[in-house]
Design a protein around this motif. Sequence first.
Motif, PDB file in Angstrom:
ATOM      1  N   SER A 150      -5.946   9.865   1.085  1.00  0.00           N
ATOM      2  CA  SER A 150      -5.301  10.653   0.035  1.00  0.00           C
ATOM      3  C   SER A 150      -5.152  12.111   0.419  1.00  0.00           C
ATOM      4  N   THR A 151      -5.960  12.570   1.380  1.00  0.00           N
ATOM      5  CA  THR A 151      -5.788  13.944   1.872  1.00  0.00           C
ATOM      6  C   THR A 151      -5.116  13.946   3.251  1.00  0.00           C
ATOM      7  N   ILE A 186      -5.486   4.419  -4.465  1.00  0.00           N
ATOM      8  CA  ILE A 186      -5.547   3.565  -3.275  1.00  0.00           C
ATOM      9  C   ILE A 186      -6.824   2.728  -3.386  1.00  0.00           C
ATOM     10  N   GLU A 240      -4.758  20.686   6.688  1.00  0.00           N
ATOM     11  CA  GLU A 240      -5.389  19.366   6.550  1.00  0.00           C
ATOM     12  C   GLU A 240      -6.183  19.167   5.274  1.00  0.00           C
ATOM     13  N   PRO A 299      -9.271  10.239  -9.395  1.00  0.00           N
ATOM     14  CA  PRO A 299      -9.910   9.390  -8.387  1.00  0.00           C
ATOM     15  C   PRO A 299     -10.879  10.218  -7.544  1.00  0.00           C
ATOM     16  N   GLU A 351      -3.145  12.977  -2.736  1.00  0.00           N
ATOM     17  CA  GLU A 351      -4.346  13.494  -3.432  1.00  0.00           C
ATOM     18  C   GLU A 351      -4.532  12.851  -4.807  1.00  0.00           C
ATOM     19  N   GLY A 391      -7.338  15.298   8.885  1.00  0.00           N
ATOM     20  CA  GLY A 391      -7.093  15.512  10.310  1.00  0.00           C
ATOM     21  C   GLY A 391      -8.369  15.218  11.089  1.00  0.00           C
ATOM     22  N   ASN A 448      -4.505  12.283 -11.919  1.00  0.00           N
ATOM     23  CA  ASN A 448      -5.065  13.523 -11.372  1.00  0.00           C
ATOM     24  C   ASN A 448      -4.281  14.778 -11.776  1.00  0.00           C
ATOM     25  N   GLY A 490     -13.593   9.922  -4.086  1.00  0.00           N
ATOM     26  CA  GLY A 490     -14.214   9.184  -2.989  1.00  0.00           C
ATOM     27  C   GLY A 490     -15.585   9.791  -2.716  1.00  0.00           C
ATOM     28  N   GLY A 491     -15.750  10.333  -1.507  1.00  0.00           N
ATOM     29  CA  GLY A 491     -17.040  10.916  -1.136  1.00  0.00           C
ATOM     30  C   GLY A 491     -17.246  12.302  -1.714  1.00  0.00           C
ATOM     31  N   ASN A 492     -16.229  12.829  -2.366  1.00  0.00           N
ATOM     32  CA  ASN A 492     -16.279  14.165  -2.970  1.00  0.00           C
ATOM     33  C   ASN A 492     -16.612  15.252  -1.944  1.00  0.00           C
ATOM     34  N   THR A 493     -16.052  15.109  -0.752  1.00  0.00           N
ATOM     35  CA  THR A 493     -16.235  16.143   0.277  1.00  0.00           C
ATOM     36  C   THR A 493     -14.972  16.991   0.439  1.00  0.00           C
ATOM     37  N   GLY A 494     -13.972  16.734  -0.374  1.00  0.00           N
ATOM     38  CA  GLY A 494     -12.702  17.467  -0.270  1.00  0.00           C
ATOM     39  C   GLY A 494     -12.912  18.959  -0.464  1.00  0.00           C
ATOM     40  N   GLN A 521     -14.755   9.018   2.333  1.00  0.00           N
ATOM     41  CA  GLN A 521     -14.398   7.604   2.223  1.00  0.00           C
ATOM     42  C   GLN A 521     -12.933   7.370   2.612  1.00  0.00           C
TER      43      GLN A 521
HETATM   44  C1  LIG Z   1     -18.446  19.535   6.440  1.00  0.00           C
HETATM   45  C2  LIG Z   1     -17.025  19.149   6.167  1.00  0.00           C
HETATM   46  C3  LIG Z   1     -16.126  19.058   7.229  1.00  0.00           C
HETATM   47  C4  LIG Z   1     -14.798  18.679   7.002  1.00  0.00           C
HETATM   48  N1  LIG Z   1     -13.954  18.587   8.070  1.00  0.00           N
HETATM   49  C5  LIG Z   1     -12.681  18.206   7.862  1.00  0.00           C
HETATM   50  C6  LIG Z   1     -11.780  18.089   8.969  1.00  0.00           C
HETATM   51  O1  LIG Z   1     -12.119  18.355  10.112  1.00  0.00           O
HETATM   52  N2  LIG Z   1     -10.526  17.674   8.710  1.00  0.00           N
HETATM   53  C7  LIG Z   1     -10.095  17.374   7.442  1.00  0.00           C
HETATM   54  O2  LIG Z   1      -8.941  16.993   7.269  1.00  0.00           O
HETATM   55  N3  LIG Z   1     -10.926  17.498   6.381  1.00  0.00           N
HETATM   56  C8  LIG Z   1     -12.192  17.901   6.559  1.00  0.00           C
HETATM   57  N4  LIG Z   1     -13.034  18.026   5.497  1.00  0.00           N
HETATM   58  C9  LIG Z   1     -12.528  17.783   4.136  1.00  0.00           C
HETATM   59  C10 LIG Z   1     -12.843  16.371   3.589  1.00  0.00           C
HETATM   60  O3  LIG Z   1     -13.883  15.756   4.262  1.00  0.00           O
HETATM   61  C11 LIG Z   1     -11.624  15.510   3.706  1.00  0.00           C
HETATM   62  O4  LIG Z   1     -10.624  16.054   2.873  1.00  0.00           O
HETATM   63  C12 LIG Z   1     -11.839  14.054   3.287  1.00  0.00           C
HETATM   64  O5  LIG Z   1     -10.662  13.385   3.635  1.00  0.00           O
HETATM   65  C13 LIG Z   1     -12.128  13.845   1.830  1.00  0.00           C
HETATM   66  O6  LIG Z   1     -12.592  12.522   1.626  1.00  0.00           O
HETATM   67  P1  LIG Z   1     -13.463  12.156   0.347  1.00  0.00           P
HETATM   68  O7  LIG Z   1     -13.673  10.689   0.343  1.00  0.00           O
HETATM   69  O8  LIG Z   1     -14.656  12.983   0.263  1.00  0.00           O
HETATM   70  O9  LIG Z   1     -12.413  12.509  -0.813  1.00  0.00           O
HETATM   71  P2  LIG Z   1     -12.663  13.279  -2.181  1.00  0.00           P
HETATM   72  O10 LIG Z   1     -13.133  14.659  -1.939  1.00  0.00           O
HETATM   73  O11 LIG Z   1     -13.455  12.435  -3.079  1.00  0.00           O
HETATM   74  O12 LIG Z   1     -11.153  13.324  -2.723  1.00  0.00           O
HETATM   75  C14 LIG Z   1     -10.170  14.079  -2.058  1.00  0.00           C
HETATM   76  C15 LIG Z   1      -8.817  13.865  -2.772  1.00  0.00           C
HETATM   77  O13 LIG Z   1      -8.400  12.507  -2.642  1.00  0.00           O
HETATM   78  C16 LIG Z   1      -8.284  11.882  -3.917  1.00  0.00           C
HETATM   79  N5  LIG Z   1      -8.810  10.522  -3.768  1.00  0.00           N
HETATM   80  C17 LIG Z   1     -10.032  10.140  -3.319  1.00  0.00           C
HETATM   81  N6  LIG Z   1     -10.099   8.805  -3.254  1.00  0.00           N
HETATM   82  C18 LIG Z   1      -8.908   8.324  -3.682  1.00  0.00           C
HETATM   83  C19 LIG Z   1      -8.368   7.018  -3.843  1.00  0.00           C
HETATM   84  N7  LIG Z   1      -9.063   5.933  -3.551  1.00  0.00           N
HETATM   85  N8  LIG Z   1      -7.103   6.897  -4.314  1.00  0.00           N
HETATM   86  C20 LIG Z   1      -6.367   7.996  -4.630  1.00  0.00           C
HETATM   87  N9  LIG Z   1      -6.832   9.248  -4.485  1.00  0.00           N
HETATM   88  C21 LIG Z   1      -8.089   9.415  -4.014  1.00  0.00           C
HETATM   89  C22 LIG Z   1      -9.076  12.749  -4.866  1.00  0.00           C
HETATM   90  O14 LIG Z   1      -8.583  12.648  -6.186  1.00  0.00           O
HETATM   91  C23 LIG Z   1      -8.870  14.121  -4.264  1.00  0.00           C
HETATM   92  O15 LIG Z   1      -7.641  14.643  -4.668  1.00  0.00           O
HETATM   93  C24 LIG Z   1     -14.362  18.406   5.690  1.00  0.00           C
HETATM   94  C25 LIG Z   1     -15.265  18.487   4.623  1.00  0.00           C
HETATM   95  C26 LIG Z   1     -16.572  18.861   4.850  1.00  0.00           C
HETATM   96  C27 LIG Z   1     -17.500  18.919   3.677  1.00  0.00           C
END
Ligand SMILES: Cc1cc2nc3c(=O)[nH]c(=O)nc-3n(C[C@H](O)[C@H](O)[C@H](O)COP(=O)(O)OP(=O)(O)OC[C@H]3O[C@@H](n4cnc5c(N)ncnc54)[C@H](O)[C@@H]3O)c2cc1C
Length: 460
Positions: A147-148, A207, A418, A68, A201, A151, A455, A70-74, A141
Amino acid sequence: MHSEFLRPLAAIVGEAHVLTDERDTAGHFTDWRKQYYGRAECVVRPANTGEVAEIVKLCGRENVAIVPQGGNTGLSGGATPVGAQREIVLSLSRMNRIRHVDPLDDSLVAEAGCVLANVQQAAEAAGRYFPVSLAAEGSCQIGGILSTNAGGVNVLRYGNTREQVLGLEVVLPDGSVWDGLRSLRKDNTGYDLKQLFIGAEGTLGVITAAVLKMRARPSASTTAWVALETPAAAVELLGRLRDRVGECVSAFELVSRRCLEAVLAHAHDTQDPFAAVHPWYVLVELEDASTFESLQSRLEASLAECIEQGKARDAAIAASHLQAAALWRIRESIPEAQFANVKHDVSVAVSRVPLLIERAEAALAKAFPGVQSYIFGHVGDGNLHYNVGDRGLQARRSDVNRIVYDVVASLDGSISAEHGLGQLKREEIKRHKQALELELMRTLKRALDPNGLMNPGKVL
Ligand SMILES: Cc1cc2nc3c(=O)[nH]c(=O)nc-3n(C[C@H](O)[C@H](O)[C@H](O)COP(=O)(O)OP(=O)(O)OC[C@H]3O[C@@H](n4cnc5c(N)ncnc54)[C@H](O)[C@@H]3O)c2cc1C
């Protein structure tokens, strides 16, 4: 569509939403930090929960694993395919509807692909507030932050993402849909199943939507940048502020001088809030339902008292939203300003933060004389982003990790506060979790995902 697998996939979502061309897939096969590169058969972009369920069933029949995304910012490689078996990337980005906003229940229903900033705006349009806030909020997203269990900067007052959830809709690994989209504030009818999927994750299911809590919108906020002598002074300042202003401290972010210097060099629209150089800073924000003037005068009085007593060196209180935004810009630019070093996202009890820094700095200096650390983070939650050295130290990454994690373990802390485990800490966690805890996690994984298609290669 050529393969026997891609054709039925296209029949579910439409050919345009099965991406195989490298120009379309490349961004989905690597992570935000470009630390992990993987391969998958395609990227699939479903439009609704029914399509997700059909995809999961098809993958089950074909024995294809699902990543899965989302925004791929993990920041732990959790959304990047590992490539050890047949895999697809399941992008939730098209599922971006706010299904329902209910100001009376103080809740909204958002689909997994809603960008966090859009959910904040939907709450605001209803006169309410969604408090999860982090520097990636324009891209990450709802499915990803759930999923993470993200925080961010408001945990101190509102808790982690977990605390913002009332209900979930999840497609399970066998393709069945669990509709747990309830807005109940109280429900003691057995195990709280939604908690299983939050922070998992993507290893236990997909979700697809969530009922999220909205909060009363704070009518006033005030922000200050405070210069300090030591991290211990930061912890003490937090205690004092809480004594004086109560629970309205919504953010309390530690920034080391070295981090500030990295930001000043990298982000040209930033400037040092003080003329003099100080070793440590905190960014403080207070929020409540009073007025800006009342909040500001309470903050001013508390900080003046601390400076008078030698507990703080200096303080600059933002006089306008613009000035507050400039202070936040410094804090939010830190992750991008020091890209190449060895990073850690760790936590200890708040009172142990100074000890963590003291012990880790001593151990690192002994092993790597002259090494520099970039320390910042959510000190009010005991969570530090403890980044060490420069690109040159990457080759010794595991030695650096070991030193920092051993200090964290000696203080009963966590090696992932986090950002989750993903691929990054999947091996390391075995040294830190109790055998019983790991076995309980494996039991849950086997029960929900017996074929290991959700995953794979992440978390466990
Ligand atoms: C500049 C920057 C600052 C950040 N600051 C913080 C911060 O302050 N605190 C913090 O906690 N994190 C922070 N992060 C990390 C990141 O933004 C978080 O982890 C965010 O929650 C990831 O969301 P995403 O949609 O990009 O998920 P993704 O990177 O796409 O996925 C993250 C994980 O969730 C899973 N996933 C995604 N969508 C789903 C779904 N629908 N169902 C099941 N599993 C799914 C994926 O398989 C993967 O394991 C930061 C990242 C960046 C780049």
